[in-house]
Scaffold this motif. Structure first.
Motif, short mmCIF file in Angstrom:
data_model
loop_
_atom_site.label_atom_id
_atom_site.label_comp_id
_atom_site.label_asym_id
_atom_site.label_seq_id
_atom_site.Cartn_x
_atom_site.Cartn_y
_atom_site.Cartn_z
N SER A 11 0.82 -1.21 0.00
CA SER A 11 0.00 0.00 0.00
C SER A 11 0.85 1.26 0.00
O SER A 11 0.39 2.32 -0.43
CB SER A 11 -0.94 0.00 1.21
OG SER A 11 -0.21 -0.17 2.41
N SER A 12 2.10 1.14 0.47
CA SER A 12 2.98 2.31 0.52
C SER A 12 3.43 2.76 -0.87
O SER A 12 3.97 3.85 -1.02
CB SER A 12 4.22 2.00 1.37
OG SER A 12 5.04 1.01 0.75
N LEU A 13 3.21 1.92 -1.90
CA LEU A 13 3.58 2.29 -3.26
C LEU A 13 2.74 3.45 -3.77
O LEU A 13 3.18 4.21 -4.63
CB LEU A 13 3.40 1.09 -4.20
CG LEU A 13 4.28 -0.13 -3.99
CD1 LEU A 13 3.84 -1.24 -4.92
CD2 LEU A 13 5.75 0.20 -4.21
N GLU A 18 4.38 12.61 -8.29
CA GLU A 18 4.35 12.37 -9.72
C GLU A 18 5.02 11.03 -10.04
O GLU A 18 6.07 10.70 -9.50
CB GLU A 18 5.08 13.49 -10.45
CG GLU A 18 5.01 13.41 -11.96
CD GLU A 18 3.62 13.70 -12.51
OE1 GLU A 18 3.33 13.24 -13.64
OE2 GLU A 18 2.84 14.38 -11.83
N SER A 19 4.40 10.24 -10.90
CA SER A 19 4.95 8.94 -11.28
C SER A 19 4.51 8.61 -12.70
O SER A 19 3.51 9.13 -13.20
CB SER A 19 4.46 7.85 -10.32
OG SER A 19 4.85 6.56 -10.77
N ASP A 70 -1.47 8.33 -7.13
CA ASP A 70 -2.90 8.24 -6.88
C ASP A 70 -3.62 9.32 -7.69
O ASP A 70 -3.45 10.51 -7.45
CB ASP A 70 -3.17 8.43 -5.38
CG ASP A 70 -4.59 8.09 -5.00
OD1 ASP A 70 -5.43 7.93 -5.89
OD2 ASP A 70 -4.86 7.98 -3.78
N LEU A 71 -4.44 8.89 -8.63
CA LEU A 71 -5.19 9.82 -9.48
C LEU A 71 -6.61 10.05 -8.97
O LEU A 71 -7.41 10.72 -9.63
CB LEU A 71 -5.23 9.30 -10.91
CG LEU A 71 -3.87 9.10 -11.60
CD1 LEU A 71 -4.06 8.53 -13.00
CD2 LEU A 71 -3.08 10.40 -11.64
N ALA A 91 -3.69 12.86 -17.77
CA ALA A 91 -2.66 12.27 -16.91
C ALA A 91 -1.47 11.81 -17.73
O ALA A 91 -0.32 11.92 -17.30
CB ALA A 91 -3.25 11.09 -16.13
N ASN A 92 -1.74 11.28 -18.94
CA ASN A 92 -0.69 10.92 -19.90
C ASN A 92 0.39 10.04 -19.26
O ASN A 92 1.58 10.32 -19.37
CB ASN A 92 -0.06 12.18 -20.49
CG ASN A 92 0.78 11.87 -21.72
OD1 ASN A 92 0.50 10.92 -22.45
ND2 ASN A 92 1.82 12.65 -21.93
N LYS A 93 -0.06 8.98 -18.59
CA LYS A 93 0.88 8.08 -17.92
C LYS A 93 1.41 7.02 -18.89
O LYS A 93 0.77 6.67 -19.88
CB LYS A 93 0.19 7.39 -16.74
CG LYS A 93 -0.29 8.34 -15.66
CD LYS A 93 0.86 9.12 -15.06
CE LYS A 93 0.41 10.10 -14.01
NZ LYS A 93 1.51 10.97 -13.54
#
Length: 289
Positions: A11-13, A18-19, A70-71, A91-93
């Motif tokens: 859950s800490s991930l 920003e990722s 988190d989005l 978001a363009n992830k």
């Protein structure tokens, strides 16, 4: 659960930083063909991540080297499909993971991932069903995407099961040029070969690929929270493998996890825990790019 500083919880991930990987909740349930409380599932999956660690033996690394941004959540997603599309597009992830919710979310989630590249895009579903029904429901996202402009010849459906579809929809899939890898074929060639074939076909246009993990593709015994699952589906391990193998491909820009009704799970929460593991497998797959 006891705390241990040497045992990092998965859950800490999920952070606000920003990722290149994003996680979004799309708790749709109102348009489901059968009554469902699938809107409870995204939060349940996030909570279940606390039960797992960030270390993967087969990835040979601690996936904590890669955070997940988190989005947030799409409120009332049935009425706000355009908001879902705009949010994911903006978001363009490199990889966005959408937590459903029923399978209706695949329509907006995929369009958000495709952006302006719909004409070259591909779709891979792991699902017992074709999802080509008329109307707007959790049984129609694939048909709606085709009507929006997705090339059906770049759609691959893995795990389509006997006695879970009608002849009319099987014939429609065939006439449209959709590639179907049935449950029986998966048993014959293996999930790795099925995924390899799917990536070649869905990626033929070199555009973005969206992956729909409808968890009812699995055997009913391992996913009691999936109302439409049947005995004889694929194994939980095969679905986990598929999530990792597919997201290792850089063309895969989106993945959704759908059709789990958290209120119907077994006491041990085996279906919700599988959903959480699919998030982790997707992150591990990304790290293999």
């Amino acid at each position: 659960m006891a705390e241990d500083p040497k045992w990092q919880r998965a859950s800490s991930l999920i952070t606000n930083s920003e990722s290149v990987i994003g996680l979004i909740d799309i708790p749709a349930h109102k348009l489901s063909i059968s009554q469902t409380n699938a809107h409870l599932t995204p939060k349940a999956i996030r909570e279940a991540l606390r039960r797992f660690s960030t270390h993967s033996y087969t990835a040979d690394k601690n996936i904590a080297v890669q955070s997940i941004q988190d989005l947030g959540e799409i409120a009332d997603p049935e009425q706000n499909e355009q908001q879902t599309i705009n949010t994911l597009n903006a978001a363009n992830k490199e990889l966005v993971i959408a937590l459903g919710g029923d399978n209706s979310i695949t329509y907006a989630a995929a369009l958000g991932v495709y952006g302006q590249r719909l004409s070259t895009a591909g779709l891979i579903t792991l699902d017992a069903h074709h999802d080509l029904r008329d109307g707007n429901s959790n049984g129609s996202p694939v048909r709606r995407l085709i009507e929006a402009g997705l090339n059906p010849k770049q759609i691959v459906q893995i795990g389509i099961n006997d006695f879970s579809n009608s002849s009319d929809y099987e014939q429609l899939a065939h006439s449209l040029g959709i590639t179907v890898i049935t449950r029986t074929e998966v048993a014959s060639i293996g999930i790795a070969n099925a995924c390899k074939k799917a990536l070649e076909i869905a990626g033929a246009g070199l555009g973005p690929i969206h992956v729909d993990l409808d968890v009812d593709v699995c055997d009913q015994s391992v996913v009691p929270a999936c109302p439409a699952a049947a005995p004889g589906g694929i194994s939980a391990f095969e679905l986990r493998q598929a999530a990792r193998l597919l997201t290792a491909n850089s063309l895969v820009r989106g993945l959704d996890i759908t059709e789990i009704d958290a209120s119907r799970d077994a006491e041990d929460q085996r279906t919700i825990r599988l959903g959480a593991l699919l998030v982790l497998e997707a992150a591990a797959g990304y790290l293999k790019r």
